[in-house]
Motif scaffolding. Structure first.
Motif, PDB file in Angstrom:
ATOM      1  N   GLY A  77       0.780  -1.222   0.000  1.00  0.00           N
ATOM      2  CA  GLY A  77       0.000   0.000   0.000  1.00  0.00           C
ATOM      3  C   GLY A  77       0.810   1.268   0.000  1.00  0.00           C
ATOM      4  N   GLU A  78       2.131   1.165  -0.204  1.00  0.00           N
ATOM      5  CA  GLU A  78       2.996   2.336  -0.224  1.00  0.00           C
ATOM      6  C   GLU A  78       3.081   2.921  -1.629  1.00  0.00           C
ATOM      7  N   GLN A  79       3.120   4.257  -1.707  1.00  0.00           N
ATOM      8  CA  GLN A  79       3.167   4.928  -3.011  1.00  0.00           C
ATOM      9  C   GLN A  79       4.480   4.670  -3.732  1.00  0.00           C
ATOM     10  N   VAL A  80       4.340   4.362  -5.049  1.00  0.00           N
ATOM     11  CA  VAL A  80       5.524   4.203  -5.892  1.00  0.00           C
ATOM     12  C   VAL A  80       5.531   5.182  -7.057  1.00  0.00           C
ATOM     13  N   ALA A  81       4.374   5.749  -7.385  1.00  0.00           N
ATOM     14  CA  ALA A  81       4.283   6.731  -8.468  1.00  0.00           C
ATOM     15  C   ALA A  81       2.915   7.397  -8.367  1.00  0.00           C
ATOM     16  N   ALA A  82       2.736   8.479  -9.116  1.00  0.00           N
ATOM     17  CA  ALA A  82       1.456   9.188  -9.075  1.00  0.00           C
ATOM     18  C   ALA A  82       1.165   9.842 -10.411  1.00  0.00           C
TER      19      ALA A  82
END
Length: 423
Positions: A77-82
């Motif tokens: 659930g950790e952000q890797v891109a947006a």
């Protein structure tokens, strides 16, 4: 004139034709305007110019979804891109169901058909910005045959009595009935681009933490996203929505069998990480599932005799090909050329294709790599995609390229040309 399809291209064409003095009839297989909460967008000067000339731009802006920002996450659930909202949402983004309703009302100022409508829609007094009330809508019916004669096209229907029309326009999407009947089998014109897409609404009972933010989870060749559209917050049955992409060779299934589509989707995401299984399980109870291949339509000639194609039926690209904007622009050009040609359909169809084909071909190219962008086929490609999304310069260049392509057409001012000619 008969127009097949009441989604986007068909009602847009009907609006312009009615404005120029024609009396179009629009036929739609569905018993009512289609619902569904998925968003479509317009971007660039050409799209906005046509909406402005229709008198719809501000109305659509008032229903702007606010764009669709997306955070890509890993299995924890950790952000890797947006993705910023303007990447997917263009200059203005609107729910497809709302756009369809606006176009219907604009082309046919009168009551909107209810879910149980299987009838000819009635006309009513025109409103200021709408076309004259001269468009007939037939819901819950479909074309079964087209026979061209010296002065028209004889049309038979599944439910209604046979009728004759001067012209027939297929604006009935990727799996066009008009194209199949008049041009040949679907497989002659559709190229599978290696991916499938699916989307459906989540039930109100969906866990709030699952839809709290718009996120996308990738594995090589697979993407599942989940989120909520704020404009639908008042819908008592709406719990959010999910959108899936997966790599696959062409699948053999009945396109009209939702259960077969659900089985194919479940098989494609078997064993996927994060909370994918939880999301996929909701599809078994979904009654609004959209499922199709990412494909491209290429028809060598968009017309034959008195029959022509418009929108996805002629130049579709399932995702990423600016199909909604191209449909609006195409309807504007086709109606304008028919009005300028004063009844010479051969000249009008030829001019329509000559002016539009280079433009929509460039737009279609954007759809060729959509599947690989959304669901990169390898871990290396996935890592490279995420790195590009985290680079502001790359994002800016990609956004600019999309705007440049969507604006790369010179639009004649047909309303002025036709008003001048009439005067």
């Amino acid at each position: 004139m008969l127009i097949s399809g009441a989604s986007v291209a068909g009602p847009a064409l009907a609006y312009w034709l009615a404005r120029y003095g024609y009396r179009p009839t629009v036929i739609e297989l569905a018993p009512a305007l289609r619902g569904g909460g998925f968003a479509v967008d317009f971007r660039g000067a050409a799209h906005l110019a046509v909406l402005q000339r229709m008198g719809l731009l501000e109305r659509i802006r008032r229903r702007h979804t606010g764009g669709s920002p997306m955070t890509f996450i890993d299995a924890q659930g950790e952000q890797v891109a947006a993705l910023p909202p303007e990447f997917a949402g263009g200059d203005v983004e609107i729910l497809r169901s709302e756009l369809s309703r606006i176009l219907y009302e604009h082309s046919h100022p009168g009551p909107t058909p209810h879910d149980d409508a299987v009838t000819t829609a009635t006309t009513a007094t025109a409103i200021t910005t709408a076309a004259p009330p001269s468009t007939e809508y037939l819901f819950g019916d479909s074309i079964t045959s087209l026979t061209e004669t010296a002065d028209g096209v004889q049309v038979t229907f599944e439910r209604g009595a046979p009728r004759s029309f001067d012209l027939v326009i297929g604006a009935d999407g990727l799996h066009s009935t008009v194209r199949r009947l008049a041009f040949g089998p679907e497989e002659d014109f559709i190229s599978h681009l290696g991916y499938y897409v699916a989307g459906w609404d989540l039930p109100k009972s969906a866990p709030p933490d699952l839809t709290a933010r718009a996120v996308g989870y990738n594995e090589p060749g697979r993407l599942v996203t989940v989120g909520r559209v704020p404009r639908r917050a008042d819908d008592p049955s709406y719990g959010g929505e999910t959108f899936c992409v997966f790599a696959s060779e062409p699948l053999r299934y009945d396109r009209r069998d939702p259960h077969a589509q659900r089985r194919a989707l479940a098989a494609a995401f078997e064993g996927a990480g994060w909370r994918t299984a939880e999301l996929i399980d909701t599809v078994w109870d979904a009654d609004d599932l959209y499922f199709d291949s990412i494909s491209r339509v290429d028809v060598p000639t968009w017309s034959t005799g008195r029959i022509a194609l418009l929108g996805d039926a002629a130049y579709g690209a399932t995702v990423g090909g600016m199909g909604t904007g191209s449909a609006i622009v195409g309807a504007y050009v086709l109606a304008g050329e028919l009005a300028v040609a004063a009844g010479d359909h051969r000249r009008a169809f030829a001019r329509y294709e000559e002016k539009l084909r280079p433009y929509v071909s460039r737009c279609q190219e954007g759809g060729r790599g959509t599947g690989e962008f959304l669901a990169p086929p390898t871990q290396e490609a996935l890592t490279a995609r995420n790195s590009a999304l985290n680079d502001p310069a790359v994002l800016t260049a990609m956004l600019q390229e999309g705007h440049d392509i969507s604006a790369d057409i010179t639009l004649d001012d047909y309303p002025s040309l036709i008003a001048t000619a009439a005067a």
